[in-house]
Design an enzyme around this catalytic site. Structure first.
Site, PDB file in Angstrom:
ATOM      1  CE1 TYR A   1      -3.697   2.592   1.077  1.00  0.00           C
ATOM      2  CE2 TYR A   1      -1.849   3.565   2.255  1.00  0.00           C
ATOM      3  CZ  TYR A   1      -3.131   3.663   1.740  1.00  0.00           C
ATOM      4  OH  TYR A   1      -3.834   4.829   1.890  1.00  0.00           O
TER       5      TYR A   1
ATOM      6  CD  GLU B   1      -6.178   4.664  -0.677  1.00  0.00           C
ATOM      7  OE1 GLU B   1      -6.149   4.570   0.549  1.00  0.00           O
ATOM      8  OE2 GLU B   1      -7.238   4.607  -1.346  1.00  0.00           O
TER       9      GLU B   1
END
Length: 363
Positions: A144, A232
């Site tokens: 991530y 993101e």
């Protein structure tokens, strides 16, 4: 910019399907490609977006994906958690993988025109009008990575975790030691040592560490170029062939930058927005609809949040969050009253000899 909510207000607003500014899922891939970061050559070789207005033939022609060994279908709505979502057609999940082209049309028909409900949508879900069909790439490992604005740091920060491909909130709650943060100096940008350290913390090794660091620096270039408040990438993964790829992304944009990001804001699909919130935005009013019956009419975001908290504390339920802003004009006040009084949840009630609307006005 990140806002520090009080606990009660956070619970109110987290239930609403709302983001400050423009949020982009589908178009994020082309933007990532534009900045030079790798998002997988096959990912953008998609068949044309499937329109909800016409049924999909059972054997969907995949002219743009002639060599795809596996195909992914992804419902295009502006909400996270689609993989775990539920359609009112009975189909589970807004993301599906298949190696059989014959079932692509069948899956698409169970998505298009139906409401998909996730943890970030309203209770009734959001109608899916577009499905992305793309070549699926193998992922050997998922991480991530995000760049976002952090008020506590007075600027952008990088946040990463070697545990990608899942809700980052769950990782933060269960394994906070696996969340890594790097504050970015806005004058220097992302330094080489910072990018390499983040890449190492994400678990990239050998030549992949340098490759991941380069991707991180390019993503920061994108963050600046498009006036983003958040970029993101989840997952930022590696393939069995030894490539670092941005497999999926979400980008939030600062609405104050609309004047110089016209092409990006033209991508905004207002059909997914709450009609009242869309109407409020025309008059530069910050409105978020909530589930209660006490309307709030407030000048100042902090006071508006505090008002919602006070109402909740005393057993009431706010019907909305409404910030008029510091430079409010007479017409904005008029339009704000029109919006609030048009809400069917806000009902007049009698208190002694006066007839009062359950309206909280604060300045």
């Amino acid at each position: 910019m990140e806002t520090r909510w009080t606990s009660l207000t956070r619970s109110h607003l987290s239930a609403r399907y709302c983001q400050r500014g423009l949020m982009c899922h589908g178009g994020s891939r082309s933007l990532i490609n534009l900045c030079g970061a790798s998002e997988g050559g096959g990912i953008i070789r998609r068949s044309p977006a499937v329109c909800a207005a016409c049924p999909v033939p059972p054997m969907l022609r995949l002219a743009n994906l002639p060599h795809a060994k596996e195909i992914v279908l992804k419902a295009q709505i502006l909400a996270g958690g689609r993989g775990k979502g539920m359609f009112d057609s009975g189909l589970k999940g807004g993301v599906h993988l298949t190696k059989d082209p014959a079932v692509v049309g069948e899956l698409a028909n169970k998505m298009l025109g139906y409401n998909l409900t996730t943890k970030q949508t309203p209770k009734e879900g959001v109608k899916v009008k577009t499905v992305m069909v793309a070549e699926a790439l193998d992922i050997s490992r998922e991480t991530y990575f995000a760049i976002l604005m952090d008020r506590a740091c007075n600027g952008p920060v990088m946040v990463g975790s070697p545990q990608g491909g899942m809700d980052i909130e769950e990782v933060a709650a269960s394994s906070p030691e696996l969340i890594f943060k790097e504050v970015i100096d806005i004058f220097e940008g992302v330094r080489d040592d910072q990018a390499l350290r983040m890449a190492a913390n994400l678990g990239f090794k050998g030549p992949l560490e340098r490759q991941a660091a380069d991707q991180i620096k390019r993503l920061y270039d994108l963050f600046l170029k498009v006036d983003a408040t958040q970029v993101e990438v989840n997952p930022l993964g590696e393939t069995p062939e030894g490539q670092v790829v941005c497999f999926d992304a979400k980008i939030n944009f600062d609405d104050n930058a609309e004047f110089r990001q016209k092409a990006i804001f033209a991508m905004d699909d207002m059909t997914e927005s709450d009609p009242t919130e869309t109407e409020a935005a025309k008059y530069d009013l910050k409105y978020i609809g909530l589930d209660g019956n006490i309307a709030c009419f407030v000048n100042g975001a902090g006071l508006a949040m505090a008002t919602c908290d006070i109402i909740d504390l005393h057993g009431g339920k706010p019907a909305n969050f409404l910030d008029l802003g510091g430079g409010v004009k007479e017409n904005q006040v008029y339009q704000a009253f029109k919006l609030l009084t048009a809400d069917p949840k806000v009902r007049p009630k009698t208190a002694g000899p006066w007839h009062l609307s359950p309206l909280s006005v604060c300045k």
